[in-house]
Motif scaffolding. Structure first.
Motif, PDB file in Angstrom:
ATOM      1  N   ILE A 127       1.037  -1.266  -0.084  1.00 57.25           N
ATOM      2  CA  ILE A 127      -0.129  -0.075  -0.031  1.00 57.25           C
ATOM      3  C   ILE A 127       0.813   1.275  -0.182  1.00 57.25           C
ATOM      4  O   ILE A 127       0.878   2.201  -0.674  1.00 57.25           O
ATOM      5  CB  ILE A 127      -1.144   0.005   1.270  1.00 57.25           C
ATOM      6  N   VAL A 128       1.820   1.302   0.869  1.00 54.66           N
ATOM      7  CA  VAL A 128       2.579   2.402   0.981  1.00 54.66           C
ATOM      8  C   VAL A 128       3.303   2.783  -0.564  1.00 54.66           C
ATOM      9  O   VAL A 128       3.449   3.817  -0.964  1.00 54.66           O
ATOM     10  CB  VAL A 128       3.761   2.231   1.987  1.00 54.66           C
ATOM     11  N   THR A 129       3.746   1.829  -0.955  1.00 56.15           N
ATOM     12  CA  THR A 129       4.493   1.681  -2.424  1.00 56.15           C
ATOM     13  C   THR A 129       3.608   2.181  -3.429  1.00 56.15           C
ATOM     14  O   THR A 129       3.987   2.997  -4.199  1.00 56.15           O
ATOM     15  CB  THR A 129       5.221   0.508  -2.989  1.00 56.15           C
ATOM     16  N   ALA A 130       2.292   1.973  -3.238  1.00 55.35           N
ATOM     17  CA  ALA A 130       1.196   2.327  -4.246  1.00 55.35           C
ATOM     18  C   ALA A 130       0.794   3.831  -4.211  1.00 55.35           C
ATOM     19  O   ALA A 130       0.474   4.412  -5.291  1.00 55.35           O
ATOM     20  CB  ALA A 130       0.111   1.486  -4.252  1.00 55.35           C
ATOM     21  N   PHE A 131       0.755   4.303  -2.923  1.00 54.46           N
ATOM     22  CA  PHE A 131       0.240   5.468  -2.644  1.00 54.46           C
ATOM     23  C   PHE A 131       1.123   6.584  -1.968  1.00 54.46           C
ATOM     24  O   PHE A 131       0.879   7.635  -1.921  1.00 54.46           O
ATOM     25  CB  PHE A 131      -1.036   5.376  -1.911  1.00 54.46           C
ATOM     26  N   GLY A 132       2.459   5.985  -1.581  1.00 56.11           N
ATOM     27  CA  GLY A 132       3.433   7.001  -1.183  1.00 56.11           C
ATOM     28  C   GLY A 132       3.548   8.106  -2.083  1.00 56.11           C
ATOM     29  O   GLY A 132       3.795   9.156  -1.562  1.00 56.11           O
ATOM     30  N   GLY A 133       3.916   7.816  -3.126  1.00 57.84           N
ATOM     31  CA  GLY A 133       4.450   8.912  -4.181  1.00 57.84           C
ATOM     32  C   GLY A 133       3.295  10.082  -4.380  1.00 57.84           C
ATOM     33  O   GLY A 133       3.606  11.132  -4.394  1.00 57.84           O
ATOM     34  N   GLY A 134       2.127   9.669  -4.330  1.00 59.60           N
ATOM     35  CA  GLY A 134       0.942  10.399  -4.611  1.00 59.60           C
ATOM     36  C   GLY A 134       0.680  11.452  -3.502  1.00 59.60           C
ATOM     37  O   GLY A 134       0.434  12.467  -3.447  1.00 59.60           O
ATOM     38  N   ALA A 135       0.995  10.798  -2.150  1.00 61.26           N
ATOM     39  CA  ALA A 135       1.011  11.800  -1.056  1.00 61.26           C
ATOM     40  C   ALA A 135       2.068  12.737  -0.846  1.00 61.26           C
ATOM     41  O   ALA A 135       1.585  13.996  -0.486  1.00 61.26           O
ATOM     42  CB  ALA A 135       0.886  10.639   0.254  1.00 61.26           C
ATOM     43  N   ILE A 136       2.970  12.339  -1.218  1.00 59.75           N
ATOM     44  CA  ILE A 136       4.235  13.427  -1.102  1.00 59.75           C
ATOM     45  C   ILE A 136       4.018  14.397  -2.452  1.00 59.75           C
ATOM     46  O   ILE A 136       4.135  15.469  -1.914  1.00 59.75           O
ATOM     47  CB  ILE A 136       5.605  12.492  -1.494  1.00 59.75           C
ATOM     48  N   ARG A 137       3.517  14.043  -3.604  1.00 58.16           N
ATOM     49  CA  ARG A 137       3.324  15.082  -4.446  1.00 58.16           C
ATOM     50  C   ARG A 137       2.100  15.893  -4.080  1.00 58.16           C
ATOM     51  O   ARG A 137       2.313  17.190  -4.262  1.00 58.16           O
ATOM     52  CB  ARG A 137       2.784  14.352  -5.739  1.00 58.16           C
ATOM     53  N   ASN A 138       1.069  15.457  -3.515  1.00 62.50           N
ATOM     54  CA  ASN A 138       0.232  16.364  -2.881  1.00 62.50           C
ATOM     55  C   ASN A 138       0.561  17.401  -1.941  1.00 62.50           C
ATOM     56  O   ASN A 138      -0.004  18.412  -1.813  1.00 62.50           O
ATOM     57  CB  ASN A 138      -0.917  15.199  -2.524  1.00 62.50           C
ATOM     58  N   LEU A 139       1.525  16.909  -1.086  1.00 57.70           N
ATOM     59  CA  LEU A 139       2.042  17.829  -0.223  1.00 57.70           C
ATOM     60  C   LEU A 139       2.510  19.095  -0.685  1.00 57.70           C
ATOM     61  O   LEU A 139       2.584  20.217  -0.254  1.00 57.70           O
ATOM     62  CB  LEU A 139       2.758  17.131   0.652  1.00 57.70           C
TER      63      LEU A 139
END
Length: 207
Positions: A37-49
């Protein structure tokens, strides 16, 4: 439509990639799901920030979470004998996730009318952010920080989208294929970026 397809492709690819790494590190079932889950959504979370999108927007992607959980479950239930062969495909799934999410991140930034620099940053963070978190949690050196070419392909995707070279669905899918092929070639033939070793050579030590 293109956005949704890239999101699904990237989510599946990175969820599988994270699960494979967790299995290689002999994590338990909870660790496998967390790393996937972290691999799938971690990049999007950092981008959004960094580009001003609320992190809570991730929780609106219920379908993608279900898809990621399903993909991770398939990996976990895969026969052990065949899984040993499948692990060799870990880099290939990582290449697919890198390409899909890098393009998606670039599209996200251009749709918000951010400048080219922000588009490139969004592409790199979305494409490699999840992989960086995955590798750190697995105790590995992040791929994007190695001499092996990785983040350059995300930058290329950001440039192509930000400069308007890829905007139509056909152009975006073509860019996706190009990025995947380049990434596969880079780890197959061990392409490297220039680097400067800090350790003295053995010949110098024996002089």
């Amino acid at each position: 439509m293109t956005w949704d397809v890239l999101s699904i492709i990237g989510t599946i690819a990175f969820a599988v990639s994270g699960a494979i790494v967790a299995l290689e590190e002999e994590y338990d079932i909870l660790g496998i799901y967390i790393l996937g889950i972290v691999t799938a959504f971690g990049g999007g979370a950092i981008r959004n920030l960094l580009i001003g999108v609320p992190v809570s927007a991730l929780w609106e992607q219920g379908l993608l979470f279900q898809i990621a959980l399903f993909a991770i479950t398939i990996v976990f239930l895969f026969p052990a004998g065949l899984l040993k062969q499948w692990r060799k495909w870990g880099n290939f799934f990582d290449a697919i996730g890198l390409a899909a999410f890098a393009i998606q991140g670039a599209l996200f930034a251009t749709n918000m009318e951010h400048p080219l620099s922000a588009t490139i940053v969004a592409a790199v963070l979305t494409g490699s952010g999840g992989g960086i978190i995955r590798d750190l949690l697995a105790g590995r050196k992040p791929l994007v920080l190695r001499s092996e070419i990785y983040g350059v392909w995300a930058i290329l995707a950001g440039l192509a989208v930000g400069l308007g070279f890829a905007s139509s669905p056909f152009e975006l899918y073509s860019l996706f294929i190009i990025i995947v092929v380049l990434r596969v070639l880079s780890f197959t033939y061990n392409w490297k970026l220039p680097h400067k070793p800090m350790k003295p050579s053995r010949s110098f030590l024996h002089f």
